[in-house]
Design a protein around this motif. Structure first.
Motif, PDB file in Angstrom:
ATOM      1  N   ASN A  14      -6.683  -8.218   7.415  1.00  0.00           N
ATOM      2  CA  ASN A  14      -6.331  -8.779   6.107  1.00  0.00           C
ATOM      3  C   ASN A  14      -5.536  -7.795   5.278  1.00  0.00           C
ATOM      4  N   LEU A  15      -6.040  -6.566   5.301  1.00  0.00           N
ATOM      5  CA  LEU A  15      -5.467  -5.559   4.428  1.00  0.00           C
ATOM      6  C   LEU A  15      -4.015  -5.278   4.757  1.00  0.00           C
ATOM      7  N   ARG A  16      -3.667  -5.329   6.057  1.00  0.00           N
ATOM      8  CA  ARG A  16      -2.300  -4.945   6.388  1.00  0.00           C
ATOM      9  C   ARG A  16      -1.332  -6.126   6.367  1.00  0.00           C
ATOM     10  N   SER A  17      -1.860  -7.326   6.197  1.00  0.00           N
ATOM     11  CA  SER A  17      -0.903  -8.433   6.142  1.00  0.00           C
ATOM     12  C   SER A  17      -0.883  -9.123   4.783  1.00  0.00           C
ATOM     13  N   GLU A  18      -1.968  -8.962   4.004  1.00  0.00           N
ATOM     14  CA  GLU A  18      -1.983  -9.600   2.688  1.00  0.00           C
ATOM     15  C   GLU A  18      -1.851  -8.539   1.604  1.00  0.00           C
TER      16      GLU A  18
END
Lengths: 926, 148
Positions: free
Chosen positions: A456-460
Motif C-alpha cells: 500500500n505504502l509504495r503505491s498509494e
C-alpha cells in the motif's frame, strides 16, 4: 431624477430580477455609469459613483473612477461630498496616484471652512474618517498638523475622531509623534468619556510598538483604572498595563489590588475579567496567589457550557502555560475533554496546551487519544494532529518516551493513514530514533522490513510530503543496519527492487538503490554474493532505464559494480571486497546543524577574497532558453569545441559549474535529461586551478556533548520498558562538533531584525514636552530629504544583496576545486585505475546518506563540507554536498571520467554502455 | 497592521458581501478571496451549530456573529480582546435595528451607504470609537437631515 438612466434602486432591482443574464446587465449598467460619470452635473456624477460603489461591493473594479471621486470630493454640496468620501474609503489604496490631489479637499473640510452651518462637523467627521482610511505617507505629513490642531476642538465629536486618526498618521509618518505627544496625553483625562477612550486606544496601539516610551503615562492610566466605570476603556487600560508593567516591577506590584478587585467582582463583564487575568499573568507571573486566583477563574471558564467562554479560558490558559506550566497540568482533565469538542477552534487551543501537560505517565494515553482523532479528522486537521504527535513525543529531547519501540510503532501507524501529509516529519523521526537509540535498532530494522514490503505504502499516497517519505527512512535503515537483518537480507533486496518502486519519487528510488548496494556488500561478506547478484540483476532493469537522472545513474553504477565484482573477486592481487566494505564501514553519527558555523576560520583563509580574477557580471541574454550559453547542435559531439581555445581556465570552469547546476536542478525537478548534454564533454575540461587546504584541524573531530553540564547528558535514561524485548533505553543525544568550536552568542541575527523593526518603535519621546513647546508650526522635514534617504537606503541594500550573490558564487568555485583535489588524491598511488570510481563516488554515497538528517555525514564528507559552508549563516548542506560529489567526479583527470559519460550514454537507451565505459577507463588508468 | 480590527464584513448566507470596511491596505483581489474564505469558514461553522463565535483565520482571530441571514465578521489581531469585539458587533447590529426599525437584509442592500455611515460612527481607523447607542443614533439622524 429622469436624467438618470437608472437610479440606485433601479440598479438593485434590475440586478435581482436579471439573475440569469447578470453579467450582461452589469456591463450595460457599467456603460451607463461611465457616461454619467463624465457629466458636468455633479448630482449625476455622484449618483453614478454611488452605483459604482454598489457594484464594487459585488466585486467589480472601480479604480478607473478614482479621479472622478476626487472631483466630487471638492464639491460643496454635503450629499455629494459624502458619497465621494465613501467611494474613496472603499476604492483608494496606497497605490492610488490621485490620492495626493485629495489633500486640499480634506484639509478644507477638516477645518470646516466650507460651511459655517451645522453640517460643518459632519463634513469634518467624514473627512477625518476618510483620511484615517486612505492615509499615505504624503497625506500624513501634510495633514498631521491640521489633525493635531483639532485635538483642542470644543466638540467631542471632532476630538475623538482626530485622536483616533492620529494613529494611522503616526504609523505612516513617525516624526509626527513627538511634537503631538503631550497633547495626546492630555486627552487621556478628557471630560468626555468617549474622547478619553479614544486616547487610550491610540496609546495602546502605540505601546504595542515600544512599551517603554509610555511608562510615564502610568499615573494617569492608574487613575483611570481605579476610577472609571467604562468597561470599554478599562479593557484597554488593563491591556496597556499588561504591556508596560512587566518593564517596571513596582508598577506591577501596585496593580495587584485593582486587578484582583476586578477578578473577584462577580457582576463584571467577561471581556474585562479576561483581560485582567491576561494582564495578571503577564505582569505578575511569580505572584502565586494571584496566579492561583486566575487559574480558578479560568477553570470556571473552561468548564462553562458556553463555548465562547471555553475558548477564552483555553486562550488564557496558554498564557499561563508560558509562565507556570505546572499550573496548567493541574487542569489536565478539563483540557483533555476539550479535545473532543465539536468546535475546531476549541480543539486547536486545547492541542496547543497539551505540550505543557504531557508526562512520562500520560504520553501514551494522550497520543492514543490524538490517534483516535486522526481517523475522523479532515486533511488539514489531520496534518496538525500528526505534527502534534511528533512534537509531543520529541519534547525535551524525547525524555517523555519510556519505550522507543512504542514510538516506532506509533510512527508506523501514522504511515498507514490514507492520504496523510507530513511524511517528511515521520521520515525524519524514524531516522533520528534509529540512529540515536542504538538499543532499538534491531526492533526498528525489523519493523522497517514490514514497511518496505507494504504494497500500500509504495503505491498509494504518492505525493509531495506524503507518507511514502517514510519509505526513504525505512530503506535507509534496512540498508545501513543490514547486519541486524538476521537472514532476511534477500527478502529485503526483493522488496527494495520491487517493480512498484519505480512509481515513487526519484529521491526515494535513489535511496533504495543506494541501500541495495549496502545490502549486496553485506551479503557478499557472508559469502552470499551469488544469490544477491541473481536477485539484483533480475530486477535492476526497471531502474537502469529510469527517467530520473539520479536513479538511472545509480542503477548503472550498481550494474558496473556487480560486473567488476564478478570479474575481480577471484583475483588474489586485489581485495575488492575490503574496498567495497569501506563504503559502509564507517558509522554514521549525528552532526550538529550548527557545526559548520562553529569551526574557527583557519588562519590566513579569507573566504571573501577571490581566488581567481572575478568574472564579469553575467548577462542573462547570453543564455538561450536551456540556460546554456551556446546552441547545443552547433557543436560536434566528439567534444571538439572551439570556444575553449578562447576562454581562460577560470571561465571554462565557471561555465562548467553552471552546467552542473542546471543538470542538478533538472534532476531535482524530475526533468528529462538534455538531448546530447549540450555538446558538453568532460574530456575537454582543462586542468582546473587547485587550492591548498590545511587539513590538520579536521583529522579527528572529537565527540563533544552540546552541554556537558546538563544533567540529561550525564545520567542515562531510566530503564523502564513496556513488554518489549529491547534491552536498553540509551539515546545518543550528542551531536558531533568539530575541533575548536566555541559557544558563541548568536547576536548577529538580532541586529538584522532591528533594522526591519517598525520605525514607530524607534521614536524617542523623552523630549516630547520640549518639542511641543518649541513649535507652533509643525516641524516637517522637506519632502525631498525623506525620499532621498529612503531611496539611498534601498540602493545600498541592493548592493549588499549583489555582493552576497557574488560570494555565493565564489564559494561554489572553491567547493569545486576541493572536490577535484579529493578526486586526484584518490587516484594517486593507486595501482589500479578502477579504485577511483568507488572512491570518488563515496563522497556521493555519503552525501546521500547525509541527506535524511541534513546534518549528518561521514567525517570524510564532512571535512570538505565544513569548509564549504564557512560563513554561510544557515547550513543548507544537502545541496552543496550533492554538488561536491558531482564535481569531484567530473574533475578527476583519470579513472572516474567514465562516469559522466556513462550516464550520458544511458538515456539513449543503450543499457549496455555503462559496462563498457568504465572498463575502458580502467584500462587507461593502468 | 497596527489597528485592532483589520476588517469588518457583513456577508450573507450565500456569500455576497453586503458591507465591508477594510482598515488595512488590501488589494481588490485579496478582498474577494477573503470574502470567499470567510464565508466558507463561518457558513460551515454555522451549519454545525452551537460553536463558539471565534475562529482562527490566517494569523488572526475571526470574531463573527450571525443575525438572521447575515454574518457580521470582524478580523482582529490575536492578542486583542475577542469579547469586546463581539460586543461592538452587537452595538452595530442594535443601532441598525433601531434605525431601520427591524433591520433585514434588503435594508442593508438598498441603504448600503447609510450602513457605512452608521459603521463609521462606531468604528474609526480600526478602533471602537463610540459605543453609546443613543449618541450614535442621534448623529446618524442629524446627518440624514442634512442630506435632505
Amino acid at each position: 431624477m429622469s436624467m438618470f438612466k437608472k437610479s440606485l434602486t433601479d440598479l438593485i432591482r434590475g440586478l435581482r430580477s436579471a439573475s440569469e443574464s447578470e453579467s450582461a446587465y452589469i456591463s450595460g449598467a457599467m456603460k451607463e455609469i461611465k457616461d454619467e460619470i463624465k457629466s458636468k452635473d455633479f448630482d449625476v456624477k455622484s449618483m453614478a459613483i454611488k452605483k459604482l460603489i454598489y457594484l464594487h461591493m459585488l466585486g467589480y473594479d472601480m479604480s478607473w473612477a478614482d479621479f472622478n471621486i476626487v472631483e466630487v470630493m471638492s464639491q460643496s454640496k454635503f450629499t455629494n461630498k459624502r458619497i465621494a468620501y465613501l467611494a474613496a474609503n472603499q476604492s483608494f489604496t496606497q497605490e492610488t496616484d490621485v490620492i495626493t490631489l485629495t489633500t486640499n479637499a480634506i484639509r478644507k473640510d477638516i477645518l470646516g471652512t466650507n460651511t459655517r452651518g451645522k453640517g460643518a462637523i459632519y463634513e469634518a467627521g467624514n473627512a477625518i474618517n476618510c483620511l484615517a482610511n486612505i492615509c499615505t505617507l504624503e497625506l500624513s505629513r501634510d495633514l498631521a498638523g491640521t489633525v493635531v490642531s483639532l485635538l483642542t476642538s470644543t466638540r467631542p465629536y471632532i476630538r475623538k475622531r482626530a485622536i483616533l486618526c492620529l494613529f494611522p498618521i503616526y504609523e505612516k509618518y513617525p516624526p509626527a509623534l513627538p511634537p503631538s505627544f503631550s497633547k495626546l496625553r492630555e486627552k487621556l483625562s478628557d471630560p468626555d468619556p468617549s474622547v478619553a477612550s479614544a486616547a487610550v486606544n491610540v496609546v495602546l496601539e502605540l505601546a504595542r510598538t515600544n512599551p517603554k516610551n509610555y511608562l510615564t503615562l502610568a499615573p494617569t492610566l492608574f487613575n483611570i483604572l481605579t476610577n472609571s466605570t467604562n468597561n470599554w476603556m478599562l479593557i484597554k487600560v488593563v491591556k496597556i498595563f499588561g504591556l508596560i508593567a512587566p518593564l517596571e516591577p513596582r508598577l506591577a506590584a501596585r496593580l495587584v489590588d485593582p486587578l484582583c478587585g476586578f477578578i473577584n467582582t462577580h457582576n463584571n463583564a467577561m471581556s474585562l475579567l479576561y483581560e485582567c487575568i491576561k494582564t495578571c499573568i503577564a505582569c505578575l507571573p511569580n505572584n502565586r496567589s494571584v496566579i492561583r486566583l486566575c487559574l480558578t477563574k479560568l477553570r470556571t471558564f473552561i468548564d462553562h457550557p458556553d463555548c465562547n467562554l471555553k475558548y477564552l479560558g483555553l486562550l488564557a490558559m496558554a498564557e499561563v502555560m508560558k509562565v507556570q506550566p505546572k499550573g496548567v497540568a493541574e487542569h489536565r482533565d478539563l483540557i483533555l475533554n476539550c479535545l473532543d469538542d465539536e468546535d475546531i477552534s476549541i480543539r486547536l487551543r486545547a492541542l496547543e496546551l497539551l505540550s505543557g501537560m504531557v508526562s512520562k505517565h500520560n504520553l501514551a494515553f494522550i497520543i492514543g487519544k490524538l490517534k483516535d482523532h486522526i481517523a475522523i479528522a479532515d486533511s488539514s486537521y489531520q496534518a496538525i494532529l500528526i505534527e502534534k504527535i511528533v512534537k509531543l513525543c520529541s519534547l525535551e529531547k524525547y525524555s517523555y518516551i519510556s519505550d522507543f519501540g512504542w514510538y516506532i510503532n506509533t510512527l508506523i501507524d501514522l504511515t498507514k493513514i490514507p492520504g496523510a501529509k507530513n511524511g517528511c516529519l515521520v521520515r525524519h523521526q524514524l531516522l533520528e530514533i534509529s540512529i540515536r537509540v542504538k538499543s532499538i535498532r534491531p526492533f526498528s530494522v525489523n519493523q522497517m522490513m514490514y514497511l518496505i514490503a507494504d504494497p500500500n505504502l509504495r503505491s498509494e499516497n504518492i505525493q509531495e510530503d506524503g507518507m511514502c517519505e517514510a519509505l526513504y527512512a525505512a530503506a535507509w535503515i534496512v540498508g545501513e543496519y543490514s547486519n541486524l537483518l538476521e537472514g532476511m537480507e534477500l527478502k529485503a533486496l526483493e522488496s527494495l527492487l520491487n517493480e512498484d518502486v519505480v512509481s515513487l519519487p526519484s529521491h526515494i528510488q535513489a535511496t533504495y538503490l543506494q541501500n541495495v548496494l549496502k545490502l549486496f556488500i553485506h551479503l557478499a561478506e557472508n559469502d552470499r554474493a551469488d544469490e544477491a547478484i541473481t536477485v539484483i540483476e533480475e530486477n535492476l532493469s526497471n531502474f537502469t532505464s529510469s527517467i530520473h537522472l539520479e536513479v538511472q545513474e545509480r542503477a548503472c553504477f550498481l550494474v558496473v559494480i556487480l560486473e567488476i565484482y564478478k570479474e575481480e573477486i577471484d583475483n588474489p592481487d586485489t581485495n575488492l571486497l575490503a574496498e567495497l566494505k569501506e563504503i559502509v564501514s564507517e558509522e554514521i553519527k549525528a552532526v550538529s546543524p550548527n557545526a559548520p558555523k562553529k569551526v574557527r576560520l583557519p588562519e590566513g583563509l579569507d573566504i571573501d577574497s577571490w581566488i581567481n580574477e572575478p568574472m564579469p557580471e553575467d548577462d542573462p541574454d547570453m543564455y538561450n532558453e536551456n540556460g546554456f550559453e551556446w546552441e547545443p547542435q552547433e557543436y560536434p559531439t566528439n567534444g571538439d569545441y572551439p570556444d575553449n581555445q578562447n576562454l581562460s581556465p577560470m571561465e571554462i570552469h565557471e561555465r562548467n559549474r553552471k552546467i552542473e547546476e542546471i543538470k542538478k536542478a533538472r534532476s531535482l525537478g524530475n526533468d528529462y535529461i538534455l538531448g546530447n548534454g549540450g555538446g558538453f564533454n568532460s574530456e575537454d575540461i582543462p586542468t582546473i586551478p587547485l587550492e591548498q587546504i590545511m587539513e590538520t584541524n579536521f583529522d579527528s573531530p572529537p565527540n563533544m556533548n552540546r552541554n556537558p553540564n546538563n544533567p540529561r547528558n550525564q545520567r542515562g535514561m531510566p530503564r523502564r520498558m513496556i513488554n518489549r524485548p529491547t534491552a536498553e533505553l540509551e539515546i545518543d543525544l550528542s551531536d558531533e562538533m568539530p575541533d575548536g568550536w566555541e559557544d558563541m552568542n548568536s547576536s548577529g541575527e538580532e541586529s538584522e531584525e532591528d533594522v526591519v523593526k517598525n520605525s514607530l518603535a524607534n521614536v524617542d519621546l523623552s523630549n516630547a514636552d520640549a518639542d511641543a513647546l518649541s513649535t507652533s508650526a509643525y516641524p516637517i522635514p522637506l519632502r525631498t530629504t525623506t525620499q532621498q534617504t529612503r531611496s539611498n537606503r534601498g540602493g545600498q541594500r541592493g548592493t549588499r544583496g549583489g555582493q552576497r550573490g557574488n560570494r555565493g558564487g565564489q564559494r561554489g568555485n572553491r567547493g569545486g576545486q576541493r572536490g577535484n583535489r579529493g578526486g586526484q588524491r584518490g587516484n594517486r598511488g593507486q595501482p589500479r585505475g578502477n579504485r577511483g570510481a568507488p572512491r570518488g563516488n563515496r563522497g556521493q554515497l555519503r552525501g546521500n546518506l547525509g541527506q535524511p538528517r541534513g546534518n549528518r555525514g561521514a567525517p570524510r564528507g564532512n571535512r570538505g563540507q565544513l569548509r564549504g559552508n564557512l560563513g554561510q549563516p544557515r547550513g543548507n548542506r544537502g545541496a552543496p554536498r550533492g554538488n561536491r560529489g558531482a564535481r569531484g567526479n567530473r574533475g578527476q583527470p583519470r579513472g572516474n571520467r567514465g562516469q559522466p559519460r556513462g550516464h550520458r550514454g544511458a538515456p539513449r537507451g543503450n543499457r549496455g554502455q555503462p559496462r563498457g565505459q568504465p572498463r575502458g577507463n580502467r584500462g587507461r588508468g593502468n | 497592521k497596527g489597528t485592532m480590527i483589520h476588517f469588518l464584513l457583513v456577508i450573507n448566507k450565500t456569500g455576497f458581501l453586503r458591507c465591508g470596511r477594510w482598515f488595512v491596505p488590501i488589494t481588490d483581489q485579496e478582498k474577494r478571496d477573503i470574502v470567499v474564505e470567510l464565508h466558507r469558514i463561518v457558513f460551515t461553522r454555522d451549519i454545525v451549530g452551537n460553536l463558539s463565535n471565534f475562529a482562527e483565520y490566517r494569523n488572526e482571530t475571526l470574531v463573527y456573529k450571525r443575525f438572521a441571514s447575515l454574518f457580521f465578521c470582524a478580523c482582529i489581531e490575536k492578542q486583542d480582546n475577542i469579547f469586546s469585539t463581539l460586543e461592538s458587533l452587537q452595538v452595530l447590529v442594535d443601532v441598525l435595528d433601531t434605525y431601520f426599525n427591524g433591520v433585514c437584509e434588503l435594508d442593508l442592500i438598498v441603504n448600503f451607504f447609510r450602513v457605512y455611515m452608521i459603521l463609521d460612527e462606531i468604528f474609526l481607523a480600526g478602533e471602537i470609537m463610540e459605543t453609546d447607542k443613543k449618541k450614535i443614533l442621534q448623529r446618524v439622524l442629524e446627518t440624514d437631515k442634512l442630506v435632505e
